[in-house]
Write a protein that holds these residues in place. Structure first.
Motif, mmCIF file in Angstrom:
data_model
loop_
_atom_site.group_PDB
_atom_site.id
_atom_site.type_symbol
_atom_site.label_atom_id
_atom_site.label_comp_id
_atom_site.label_asym_id
_atom_site.label_seq_id
_atom_site.Cartn_x
_atom_site.Cartn_y
_atom_site.Cartn_z
ATOM 1 N N ILE A 149 1.115 -0.907 0.138
ATOM 2 C CA ILE A 149 0.334 -0.178 0.184
ATOM 3 C C ILE A 149 0.770 1.046 -0.136
ATOM 4 O O ILE A 149 1.826 1.228 1.146
ATOM 5 C CB ILE A 149 -1.334 -0.128 1.089
ATOM 6 N N CYS A 150 0.394 2.389 -1.633
ATOM 7 C CA CYS A 150 1.713 3.354 -1.147
ATOM 8 C C CYS A 150 1.098 3.859 -2.218
ATOM 9 O O CYS A 150 0.654 3.895 -3.568
ATOM 10 C CB CYS A 150 3.353 3.502 -1.637
ATOM 11 N N SER A 151 0.587 5.267 -1.792
ATOM 12 C CA SER A 151 0.135 6.987 -2.816
ATOM 13 C C SER A 151 1.029 7.113 -3.227
ATOM 14 O O SER A 151 2.295 7.424 -3.337
ATOM 15 C CB SER A 151 -0.440 7.563 -1.375
ATOM 16 N N GLN A 152 0.187 6.778 -4.822
ATOM 17 C CA GLN A 152 0.830 7.308 -6.445
ATOM 18 C C GLN A 152 0.579 8.250 -6.717
ATOM 19 O O GLN A 152 1.401 9.210 -7.866
ATOM 20 C CB GLN A 152 0.825 6.037 -7.143
ATOM 21 N N SER A 153 -0.301 9.264 -5.674
ATOM 22 C CA SER A 153 -0.151 11.294 -6.343
ATOM 23 C C SER A 153 -0.898 11.085 -4.844
ATOM 24 O O SER A 153 -0.678 10.438 -4.263
ATOM 25 C CB SER A 153 -1.207 10.436 -6.889
ATOM 26 N N GLY A 154 -1.057 12.823 -4.286
ATOM 27 C CA GLY A 154 -1.298 13.804 -3.446
ATOM 28 C C GLY A 154 0.038 13.835 -3.289
ATOM 29 O O GLY A 154 1.250 13.802 -3.553
ATOM 30 N N PRO A 155 -0.086 14.656 -2.023
ATOM 31 C CA PRO A 155 0.439 15.163 -1.409
ATOM 32 C C PRO A 155 2.411 14.618 -0.991
ATOM 33 O O PRO A 155 3.614 15.790 -0.892
ATOM 34 C CB PRO A 155 0.807 16.051 -0.132
ATOM 35 N N TYR A 156 2.305 13.309 -0.571
ATOM 36 C CA TYR A 156 3.715 12.841 -0.697
ATOM 37 C C TYR A 156 4.118 11.335 -1.567
ATOM 38 O O TYR A 156 4.601 10.718 -1.179
ATOM 39 C CB TYR A 156 3.844 12.220 0.799
ATOM 40 N N GLN A 157 3.507 11.781 -2.477
ATOM 41 C CA GLN A 157 3.169 10.738 -3.661
ATOM 42 C C GLN A 157 5.188 10.733 -4.013
ATOM 43 O O GLN A 157 5.046 9.173 -4.330
ATOM 44 C CB GLN A 157 2.851 11.265 -5.177
ATOM 45 N N ALA A 158 5.960 11.727 -4.021
ATOM 46 C CA ALA A 158 7.204 11.084 -4.339
ATOM 47 C C ALA A 158 7.914 9.931 -3.396
ATOM 48 O O ALA A 158 8.231 8.957 -3.918
ATOM 49 C CB ALA A 158 7.784 12.606 -4.255
ATOM 50 N N MET A 159 7.469 10.129 -2.287
ATOM 51 C CA MET A 159 8.058 8.752 -1.315
ATOM 52 C C MET A 159 7.337 7.908 -1.278
ATOM 53 O O MET A 159 7.881 6.603 -1.590
ATOM 54 C CB MET A 159 7.777 9.684 0.608
ATOM 55 N N GLY A 160 6.097 7.477 -1.986
ATOM 56 C CA GLY A 160 5.670 6.809 -2.337
ATOM 57 C C GLY A 160 5.549 5.949 -2.748
ATOM 58 O O GLY A 160 5.763 4.148 -3.252
ATOM 59 N N ARG A 161 6.326 6.398 -4.350
ATOM 60 C CA ARG A 161 6.277 5.869 -5.430
ATOM 61 C C ARG A 161 8.175 5.039 -5.037
ATOM 62 O O ARG A 161 8.576 4.190 -5.455
ATOM 63 C CB ARG A 161 6.887 7.045 -6.361
#
Lengths: 195, 391
Positions: free
Chosen positions: B11-23
């Protein structure tokens, strides 16, 4: 002197009365992580030391014997609730709990309950001290009133000026207004400053 | 014969405010998954089921529920912010699954259903603030994102600074994703604090660092900035303005260990010479390996047995030796301090001389004691963070 932070639990001693072994294991593990010394307690045993905290399972309520109730009022109590029925809560009130946890226990919530209980207990104790102090001052108001009347009469002063004179004399003699008022009523006059 | 497959949720966000870290987390986790699936030493393969909550907090609950209910995963790797972890926590506890959480966080949690792979507060904020108090200043200006990471980091900072008779000059908070940072930079330029501690995350942090750099440069000021989260991919996003930031982390690309050199080489071969691994990404990589090694030892994906098999086993990871403390499910790891340079890298200037036990509740913290005298949990582990200069 400042009191120790409520957030720091290392080295605190807690008596723990829990029926269910799973809940007891969770508390033991979490206490280990927090640096709290856990002392298992059967509510039939007398307590001959002052714990910093007590965790009491509502399964043990009511605590009828004096030996069982000995710790009450000496340390903050955290009640472990199995049910939220008013009848059970009524029994829990007898512990005067500073905080509570709902069974079955999980590691989350234990730290907050402990910190809250310690902080609540400290604040309550400060409030009790404050109330005692205010009660004493209230009792001595009669003496102050008598002293003011006496100085009003002996010095032919109005009430504010008489009170100001007593307050000034108390400050000069490094006494409380209540102490000086007691001397005035005993001697019938304003005592002179010494030294 | 094909190897049995173990489904694992990511589970990691690929968009939104912390997308860079999710990627970054996803890239590193998938690199580890592919490596493990190609190694003969593992008697199984990992089937990664990736979910993207898009930085929307309620989505974390939805995707986690889907992974458990519809895919049947027992192990999940991911989440970045504490708010996202708290969304997932009730589900993994209720269904008795295991979340392998890669990010460093503020501590004060210890679930039996989470393995905390990132740094604990005694690994990041303590060494950084102690270094500043001993070497730079006793007055700190704090700016951060308005959420639990900043609140708790600032609380610990305030305790340490107050015990050293110093002062927190200001505590300025911005909402997550906020880009209006000019008024804070103006205040900094006007008040000229000796140190600025930046706990902003994601795009707010990048905007702030650029504006801070421009504002202080125009005013002829040189004010050092501190961070507990800045990493190489972010230096590249921010650009030249990111140089000179004193950063606390368990991982930097510049760590001189053979395991890290090999890891970085594999990373660059996969994602390009211009890219860099990050601390949270590397931590996700470590999480996948810790999970795979535990699965291998346990011979089952049952979480109680995997947890037992995972505890205490040393893994020589890119960041150095890492193992899980079975007492609190957090990782033993090595804190480091570095300063960012104009080439988008960090120059490490000190590190603990041995891996440090995690102390998620900061029970061993004595604000009046210097770091070299501070003790950890009182057992035989090499835990005292004696700091040494890294040349």
């Amino acid at each position: 002197m400042s009191r120790p932070s409520s957030f720091s639990l290392r080295g605190r001693r807690a008596i723990v009365a829990i029926k269910d072994e799973r809940d007891a294991t969770i508390v033991r593990r979490q206490f280990e992580r927090l640096g709290v010394d856990s002392i298992a307690w059967e509510p039939t045993e007398a307590i001959d030391f002052a714990p910093d905290l007590a965790l009491i399972d509502d399964e043990f309520l009511p605590l009828t014997q004096p030996a069982r109730r000995a710790f009450l009022g000496r340390c903050p109590v955290i009640a472990l609730l199995g049910t939220e029925t008013p009848s059970r809560l009524k029994l829990v009130f007898e512990l005067d709990p500073a905080s509570f946890l709902v069974k079955p226990l999980r590691s989350a919530g234990i730290y907050a309950a402990l910190v809250m209980a310690i902080e609540r207990s400290e604040r309550t104790s400060e409030l009790k001290q404050q109330v005692l102090k205010l009660e004493q001052r209230l009792r001595s108001r009669r003496v102050v009133l008598a002293a003011v009347l006496q100085v009003m009469h002996s010095h032919a002063l109005a009430e504010p000026a008489a009170f100001a004179l007593i307050r000034k004399a108390a400050m000069e003699q490094r006494k409380t207004i209540e102490e000086l008022s007691a001397e005035i009523t005993a001697k019938g006059m304003l005592p002179r400053a010494t030294g | 014969m094909t190897k049995p497959s173990v489904p694992v949720g990511i589970i990691c966000s690929q968009s939104g405010p912390y997308q860079a870290m999710g990627r970054e987390i996803l890239k590193s986790a998938m690199m580890a998954v592919d490596e493990i699936n190609n190694q003969t030493e593992f008697g199984f393969s990992i089937a990664a089921h990736i979910r993207d909550p898009r930085g929307i907090i309620s989505e974390y609950h939805t995707v986690c529920d889907d992974l458990i209910r519809n895919v049947g995963v027992e192990h999940i790797i991911g989440c970045y912010t504490s708010a996202s972890r708290k969304q997932v926590l009730p589900i993994v506890e209720r269904t008795d699954r295991l979340l392998w959480y890669p990010a460093r966080y503020e501590g004060f949690e210890c679930s039996d259903n989470v393995i905390y792979v990132g740094a604990s507060p005694n690994h990041n904020v303590l060494p950084l603030v102690r270094y500043v108090l001993d070497n730079l200043s006793r007055e700190i200006f704090c700016v951060g994102s308005n959420y639990v990471w900043t609140w708790e980091t600032n609380r610990v900072t305030r305790e340490l600074v107050s015990a050293a008779d110093g002062h927190i000059l200001a505590e300025r908070l911005l909402e997550l994703g906020e880009s209006a940072v000019g008024h804070i930079v103006d205040e900094i330029v006007r008040r000229k604090p000796p140190i600025v501690f930046n706990t902003l995350v994601g795009s707010s942090s990048y905007d702030f660092i650029r504006a801070f750099h421009a504002g202080t440069k125009a005013a002829g000021l040189e004010i050092p900035m501190l961070s507990c989260s800045l990493c190489e991919p972010e230096l590249s996003i921010v650009g030249p303005a990111s140089a000179g930031c004193i950063t606390s982390s368990a991982y930097f690309e510049s760590i001189r260990l053979p395991e890290n050199r090999a890891f970085v080489a594999r990373w660059k071969a996969r994602y390009g010479d211009d890219s860099s691994p990050s601390v949270d990404g590397q931590s996700a990589y470590v999480a996948v390996y810790l999970l795979a090694r535990a699965l291998q030892r346990a011979g089952t994906s049952n979480i109680a047995e995997v947890r037992r098999a995972a505890a205490g086993h040393r893994y020589n990871s890119p960041q150095g030796p890492v193992w899980i403390d079975g007492g609190n499910n957090h990782c033993v790891l090595t804190p480091r301090l570095a300063v960012s340079n104009p080439r988008g890298q960090f120059d490490i200037f000190w590190e603990a001389d041995a891996p440090v036990k995690p102390d998620p509740y900061l029970t061993q913290l004595d604000v009046a004691v210097s770091p070299s005298r501070e003790t950890s949990a009182g057992d035989a582990l090499p835990n005292a963070p004696h700091l040494r200069v890294v040349k």
